[in-house]
Write a protein that holds these residues in place. Structure first.
Motif, PDB file in Angstrom:
ATOM      1  N   ALA A 106     -63.145  77.006   7.988  1.00  0.00           N
ATOM      2  CA  ALA A 106     -62.752  77.836   6.860  1.00  0.00           C
ATOM      3  C   ALA A 106     -63.655  77.619   5.655  1.00  0.00           C
ATOM      4  O   ALA A 106     -64.256  76.567   5.492  1.00  0.00           O
ATOM      5  CB  ALA A 106     -61.306  77.514   6.482  1.00  0.00           C
ATOM      6  N   GLN A 107     -63.730  78.646   4.788  1.00  0.00           N
ATOM      7  CA  GLN A 107     -64.287  78.447   3.460  1.00  0.00           C
ATOM      8  C   GLN A 107     -63.354  77.522   2.702  1.00  0.00           C
ATOM      9  O   GLN A 107     -62.165  77.431   3.028  1.00  0.00           O
ATOM     10  CB  GLN A 107     -64.368  79.786   2.710  1.00  0.00           C
ATOM     11  CG  GLN A 107     -65.146  80.866   3.426  1.00  0.00           C
ATOM     12  CD  GLN A 107     -66.628  80.561   3.454  1.00  0.00           C
ATOM     13  OE1 GLN A 107     -67.158  80.028   2.501  1.00  0.00           O
ATOM     14  NE2 GLN A 107     -67.272  80.872   4.565  1.00  0.00           N
ATOM     15  N   LEU A 108     -63.867  76.861   1.652  1.00  0.00           N
ATOM     16  CA  LEU A 108     -63.032  75.889   0.953  1.00  0.00           C
ATOM     17  C   LEU A 108     -61.795  76.549   0.345  1.00  0.00           C
ATOM     18  O   LEU A 108     -60.702  75.978   0.362  1.00  0.00           O
ATOM     19  CB  LEU A 108     -63.843  75.166  -0.128  1.00  0.00           C
ATOM     20  CG  LEU A 108     -63.099  74.017  -0.816  1.00  0.00           C
ATOM     21  CD1 LEU A 108     -62.580  73.035   0.202  1.00  0.00           C
ATOM     22  CD2 LEU A 108     -64.004  73.323  -1.815  1.00  0.00           C
ATOM     23  N   LEU A 116     -54.339  67.756  -0.583  1.00  0.00           N
ATOM     24  CA  LEU A 116     -53.933  68.865  -1.444  1.00  0.00           C
ATOM     25  C   LEU A 116     -54.172  68.560  -2.900  1.00  0.00           C
ATOM     26  O   LEU A 116     -54.529  69.432  -3.690  1.00  0.00           O
ATOM     27  CB  LEU A 116     -52.444  69.111  -1.267  1.00  0.00           C
ATOM     28  CG  LEU A 116     -52.057  70.212  -0.315  1.00  0.00           C
ATOM     29  CD1 LEU A 116     -50.561  70.319  -0.294  1.00  0.00           C
ATOM     30  CD2 LEU A 116     -52.659  71.510  -0.777  1.00  0.00           C
ATOM     31  N   LEU A 165     -59.549  74.421  10.314  1.00  0.00           N
ATOM     32  CA  LEU A 165     -59.787  73.963   8.944  1.00  0.00           C
ATOM     33  C   LEU A 165     -61.270  73.740   8.683  1.00  0.00           C
ATOM     34  O   LEU A 165     -61.762  74.033   7.590  1.00  0.00           O
ATOM     35  CB  LEU A 165     -59.035  72.663   8.680  1.00  0.00           C
ATOM     36  CG  LEU A 165     -57.584  72.790   8.231  1.00  0.00           C
ATOM     37  CD1 LEU A 165     -56.987  71.417   8.028  1.00  0.00           C
ATOM     38  CD2 LEU A 165     -57.496  73.589   6.950  1.00  0.00           C
ATOM     39  N   THR A 166     -61.985  73.228   9.689  1.00  0.00           N
ATOM     40  CA  THR A 166     -63.411  72.999   9.456  1.00  0.00           C
ATOM     41  C   THR A 166     -64.174  74.310   9.416  1.00  0.00           C
ATOM     42  O   THR A 166     -65.241  74.390   8.817  1.00  0.00           O
ATOM     43  CB  THR A 166     -64.045  72.133  10.549  1.00  0.00           C
ATOM     44  OG1 THR A 166     -63.916  72.797  11.795  1.00  0.00           O
ATOM     45  CG2 THR A 166     -63.397  70.780  10.628  1.00  0.00           C
ATOM     46  N   ALA A 203     -59.441  77.085   3.048  1.00  0.00           N
ATOM     47  CA  ALA A 203     -58.964  75.790   3.520  1.00  0.00           C
ATOM     48  C   ALA A 203     -57.854  75.269   2.615  1.00  0.00           C
ATOM     49  O   ALA A 203     -56.855  74.727   3.080  1.00  0.00           O
ATOM     50  CB  ALA A 203     -60.110  74.785   3.575  1.00  0.00           C
ATOM     51  N   THR A 204     -58.032  75.457   1.298  1.00  0.00           N
ATOM     52  CA  THR A 204     -56.989  75.015   0.377  1.00  0.00           C
ATOM     53  C   THR A 204     -55.710  75.800   0.601  1.00  0.00           C
ATOM     54  O   THR A 204     -54.613  75.241   0.649  1.00  0.00           O
ATOM     55  CB  THR A 204     -57.466  75.202  -1.081  1.00  0.00           C
ATOM     56  OG1 THR A 204     -58.779  74.689  -1.183  1.00  0.00           O
ATOM     57  CG2 THR A 204     -56.561  74.477  -2.033  1.00  0.00           C
ATOM     58  N   LEU A 254     -60.546  67.018  -0.043  1.00  0.00           N
ATOM     59  CA  LEU A 254     -60.273  67.881   1.112  1.00  0.00           C
ATOM     60  C   LEU A 254     -61.577  68.303   1.767  1.00  0.00           C
ATOM     61  O   LEU A 254     -61.714  68.286   2.987  1.00  0.00           O
ATOM     62  CB  LEU A 254     -59.474  69.109   0.660  1.00  0.00           C
ATOM     63  CG  LEU A 254     -59.373  70.257   1.662  1.00  0.00           C
ATOM     64  CD1 LEU A 254     -58.641  69.806   2.920  1.00  0.00           C
ATOM     65  CD2 LEU A 254     -58.657  71.450   1.064  1.00  0.00           C
ATOM     66  N   ASP A 255     -62.559  68.669   0.930  1.00  0.00           N
ATOM     67  CA  ASP A 255     -63.802  69.166   1.489  1.00  0.00           C
ATOM     68  C   ASP A 255     -64.503  68.091   2.314  1.00  0.00           C
ATOM     69  O   ASP A 255     -65.079  68.362   3.356  1.00  0.00           O
ATOM     70  CB  ASP A 255     -64.720  69.639   0.352  1.00  0.00           C
ATOM     71  CG  ASP A 255     -65.695  70.682   0.854  1.00  0.00           C
ATOM     72  OD1 ASP A 255     -65.373  71.323   1.886  1.00  0.00           O
ATOM     73  OD2 ASP A 255     -66.753  70.845   0.256  1.00  0.00           O
ATOM     74  N   GLN A 303     -66.549  69.892  17.255  1.00  0.00           N
ATOM     75  CA  GLN A 303     -66.449  68.437  17.100  1.00  0.00           C
ATOM     76  C   GLN A 303     -65.863  67.796  18.348  1.00  0.00           C
ATOM     77  O   GLN A 303     -64.986  68.358  19.004  1.00  0.00           O
ATOM     78  CB  GLN A 303     -65.580  68.088  15.896  1.00  0.00           C
ATOM     79  CG  GLN A 303     -66.262  68.264  14.558  1.00  0.00           C
ATOM     80  CD  GLN A 303     -66.216  69.684  14.065  1.00  0.00           C
ATOM     81  OE1 GLN A 303     -65.778  70.567  14.777  1.00  0.00           O
ATOM     82  NE2 GLN A 303     -66.684  69.903  12.859  1.00  0.00           N
ATOM     83  N   ARG A 329     -61.843  67.006   5.559  1.00  0.00           N
ATOM     84  CA  ARG A 329     -61.463  67.900   6.657  1.00  0.00           C
ATOM     85  C   ARG A 329     -62.471  67.801   7.794  1.00  0.00           C
ATOM     86  O   ARG A 329     -62.143  68.094   8.935  1.00  0.00           O
ATOM     87  CB  ARG A 329     -61.290  69.337   6.174  1.00  0.00           C
ATOM     88  CG  ARG A 329     -62.541  69.997   5.679  1.00  0.00           C
ATOM     89  CD  ARG A 329     -62.213  71.383   5.140  1.00  0.00           C
ATOM     90  NE  ARG A 329     -63.337  71.920   4.425  1.00  0.00           N
ATOM     91  CZ  ARG A 329     -63.759  73.180   4.553  1.00  0.00           C
ATOM     92  NH1 ARG A 329     -63.150  73.992   5.359  1.00  0.00           N
ATOM     93  NH2 ARG A 329     -64.780  73.606   3.858  1.00  0.00           N
ATOM     94  N   PHE A 330     -63.705  67.386   7.496  1.00  0.00           N
ATOM     95  CA  PHE A 330     -64.662  67.204   8.587  1.00  0.00           C
ATOM     96  C   PHE A 330     -64.486  65.851   9.256  1.00  0.00           C
ATOM     97  O   PHE A 330     -64.547  65.723  10.461  1.00  0.00           O
ATOM     98  CB  PHE A 330     -66.088  67.380   8.074  1.00  0.00           C
ATOM     99  CG  PHE A 330     -66.363  68.778   7.652  1.00  0.00           C
ATOM    100  CD1 PHE A 330     -66.549  69.768   8.599  1.00  0.00           C
ATOM    101  CD2 PHE A 330     -66.389  69.133   6.316  1.00  0.00           C
ATOM    102  CE1 PHE A 330     -66.765  71.076   8.231  1.00  0.00           C
ATOM    103  CE2 PHE A 330     -66.601  70.441   5.935  1.00  0.00           C
ATOM    104  CZ  PHE A 330     -66.792  71.417   6.888  1.00  0.00           C
ATOM    105  N   MET A 342     -54.114  74.639   3.637  1.00  0.00           N
ATOM    106  CA  MET A 342     -53.520  73.312   3.441  1.00  0.00           C
ATOM    107  C   MET A 342     -52.160  73.437   2.778  1.00  0.00           C
ATOM    108  O   MET A 342     -51.204  72.749   3.160  1.00  0.00           O
ATOM    109  CB  MET A 342     -54.470  72.508   2.549  1.00  0.00           C
ATOM    110  CG  MET A 342     -54.563  71.088   2.902  1.00  0.00           C
ATOM    111  SD  MET A 342     -55.141  70.885   4.562  1.00  0.00           S
ATOM    112  CE  MET A 342     -54.644  69.231   4.782  1.00  0.00           C
TER     113      MET A 342
END
Lengths: 342, 352
Positions: free
Chosen positions: A179-181, B188, A176-177, A184-185, B194-195, B327, B198-199, A188
């Motif tokens: 991925a492009q946003l 969602l 997920l990290t 990622a969506t 989310l942006d 990470q 997610r990190f 998700m």
């Protein structure tokens, strides 16, 4: 429990209550399916839906019902049944009401497979499904082999699965990290589990798999029931313990992976369906058919609820099963603890 | 201590001749000193290694003779806070793992497995999304609340003292699954969240700065002090409730204090760098193999060796995908998963 004797000298036993429950649940699943087909931006009355399904609706209704909504509902029914059955088998094999495939890592395995396809290859929906299937199968085999030590023991299987689940969750988050946003969506949504935009291409493979695996699982239902009494007792009663377990787990993993590939790792159906079914039938053993019907009913009802309850935002069905399943889980843990069963 | 009940007599259960006890204590103290030495080395490596390699001489220069060169700035503003945060969080996770294992008498107890970190995460996610909390000092309180609720919940659901490792692990995993479902749903509904999340939700030390360290430090220090204070009663409780009561331990007080410790340590650690799993599982097991079952030695060893593992994982994560980073939460999960499975496969565990 009734024994039925046929004139030819054959006899079989049937539990009347279980039979009634299975029929009632099947009816409920189909009824929920009809309601789901009828509901959406263009509402159709349930009677019209049934009429259209049998081929006597208007062309407009025919297009909406048979082309747009029916595949989605069928996928929902089949996936729900697949989760219910694989959950029943796993809970029975691990002899633990919490030992369901979504708790012990198989859902996560499928997710990693799907996410690899989404994030690294930007693949189509079909490729994502294949990735999920392979991921789930690989996880199943790996967990089984890691839990192997002169045979597989239920508890060890569950614990190894939990370890694998934690590692796979880390992989999911890593992907997920990376991925492009946008990806990622998409990932998700897939991770939450959704029935949006499913068509006939998803229905047929699922149906074929069912036709293949359901007889196998049902045939092993009786040995599985004896397995619940413990390995030694089952062995003494003539059950080939390891073979039964291997075959059943392979079938259940396949079903679960196929369901996940079609709709994403919709949480808690595999956990709750067998428990609810067991409470209705009040029968011992894995209750395979009842669990399947219960899973189908649950998933389709949840999909209807997710379309109706959240208005415009239309959350994926996995959100509803997640929240309801979480609450149910708490209740289960409390009552089972009071009864001293888990 | 359930897992390692080899019949090695501890100082409490079977008083050994004084010379032997003294020698054992000297040996353990020496070991602790050696472990501290390793920790210093790893901490130096954590300052030196990264996207830009800094020679040890320059590390020294940046630490003690700060003069504003490029390397000095990197050392001072980025690497040192990151390393300090790693020290704090590592110690917090390791000690809370040791306390949980002692409290539940369960070899598989661990804040990650039992869902405490997930509880803190869910609370932080709610705080960020619904209450618009953006500062660490703001959402650390949410993290405490989440960690407290979930640790109490799992402890009760898992069957309190009667819990078997399987029950507790399953209760924790199931609660974790439910909470992750919730976290996913929140992410969602709000793609901006989310942006950001997610990190954070991976578990990373990368966002560390001096403020994070100073904000988190008081909570973790208090948690560590309480843990040190309850080492003795926890020792007594490892003999069983009745014996512990007979030996004069306050059972309820010890349990409540243990929960407070776990909540403080896990909540603060999770708020600072996201959920990191398996540190609290692995380190106490390694430590117990060195020290035996005495909590008075397990806790300091865990406090020293956990940061070694965490910082080591962090350095590994920085090296293997350079110039990008893996990470630390991912590295610890990938190392810890096999250790967990190994523990499960051992004979004692399989019998349960």
């Amino acid at each position: 429990m009734k024994a039925v004797r046929t004139p030819g000298g054959y006899s079989f036993r049937a539990d009347t209550r279980s039979l009634v429950v299975v029929v009632a649940l099947l009816a409920a699943a189909l009824a929920a399916g009809v309601v789901l087909v009828g509901s959406g931006d263009f509402d159709i009355a349930p009677l019209d839906v049934v009429r259209t399904l049998f081929g006597s609706g208007t062309p407009q209704q025919d297009f909406i019902v048979n082309e747009l909504r029916l595949p989605r509902v069928l996928v929902g029914l089949l996936v729900g049944a697949a989760f219910g059955i694989s959950g029943a088998v796993f809970q029975s094999v691990s002899r633990n009401p919490l030992g369901s495939p979504d708790v012990i890592g198989f859902g996560q395995g499928s997710s990693v497979g799907a996410l690899v396809v989404i994030v690294w290859f930007g693949g189509s929906a079909t490729e994502v499904a294949v990735g999920a299937l392979l991921g789930g199968l690989a996880t199943g085999v790996a967990v089984y082999l890691l839990a192997w030590k002169k045979g597989v023991h239920g508890y060890r299987l569950v614990l190894v699965g939990i370890g694998a689940a934690a590692m796979l969750t880390a992989c999911i988050q890593y992907l997920l990290t990376k991925a492009q946003l946008v990806d990622a969506t998409r990932a998700m949504v897939w991770l939450t589990g959704s029935l949006d935009g499913r068509d006939w291409a998803q229905v047929w493979p699922l149906l074929a798999l069912f036709a293949l695996l359901l007889p196998v699982i049902l045939a092993y239902g009786r040995p599985l029931r004896m397995l619940e009494m413990g390995d030694d007792a089952a062995y003494a009663l003539g059950v080939p313990v390891q073979r039964t377990r291997t075959v059943l787990m392979l079938a259940a993993v396949l079903l679960n992976a196929a369901g996940t590939a079609a709709a994403g790792p919709i949480s808690f159906v595999a956990l709750t369906a067998p428990q609810l079914a067991r409470r209705l039938t009040r029968a011992t053993g894995p209750n395979i058919l009842a669990s399947g019907c219960m899973g189908a009913t649950l998933l389709v009802t949840a999909d209807w609820a997710s379309q109706r309850l959240f208005g415009e935002s239309r959350l994926p069905v996995g959100v509803v099963t997640g929240v309801v399943g979480g609450l149910y889980l708490l209740w289960l843990l409390v009552t089972e603890r009071k009864a001293g069963r888990i | 201590m359930l897992v390692d009940s080899r019949s090695k007599p501890s100082a409490q259960t079977a008083p050994a001749p004084p010379t032997q006890t003294a020698r054992r204590h000297a040996l353990r103290a020496a070991g602790l000193l050696a472990a501290t030495g390793v920790l210093v080395l790893v901490a130096l490596a954590s300052i030196a290694v990264g996207a830009k390699q800094i020679p040890l001489a320059d590390v020294w220069h940046g630490l003690f003779h700060y003069s504003g060169t490029a390397d000095d700035v990197i050392v001072h503003d980025t690497r040192v806070p990151r390393t300090l945060l790693g020290l704090l969080v590592g110690a917090a996770l390791g000690v809370s793992g040791a306390v949980m294992q002692a409290l539940t008498r369960n070899p598989l107890a661990e804040p990650g497995i039992l869902g405490v970190n997930a509880g803190a995460s869910a609370a932080v996610v709610s705080a960020i999304t619904f209450f618009g909390v953006t500062s660490l000092t703001g959402y650390v309180w949410f993290a405490f609340a989440g960690a407290a609720v979930v640790s109490a919940l799992v402890y009760v659901l898992g069957g309190s003292r009667a819990a078997t490792p399987v029950r507790l692990a399953l209760a924790g995993t199931a609660v974790t699954a439910a909470l992750y479902g919730y976290i996913n749903a929140v992410q969602l509904m709000d793609s901006a969240a989310l942006d950001r999340l997610r990190f954070w939700s991976v578990g990373s030390l990368a966002s560390a700065n001096a403020d994070t360290v100073t904000e988190i430090a008081p909570f973790i220090v208090v948690g560590l002090v309480i843990a040190a204070l309850i080492a003795r009663p926890l020792n007594a409780m490892s003999l069983g409730d009745d014996t512990a009561r007979a030996l004069g331990a306050h059972l309820t007080r010890t349990r409540v204090l243990s929960m407070v410790t776990v909540t403080l340590l896990c909540g603060a650690a999770t708020a600072a760098c996201g959920p990191i799993v398996f540190i609290g599982l692995m380190v106490p097991h390694i430590v117990r193999a060195i020290t035996g079952p005495d909590m008075r030695w397990i806790l300091p060893y865990a406090a020293v060796l956990s940061p070694v593992l965490l910082l080591g994982s962090d350095v590994v994560g920085r090296v293997i995908t350079r110039p990008a980073e893996l990470q630390v939460g991912i590295v610890t999960a990938l190392i810890g998963g096999p250790v967990f499975i190994f523990l499960v496969r051992r004979k004692r565990m399989a019998q349960l």
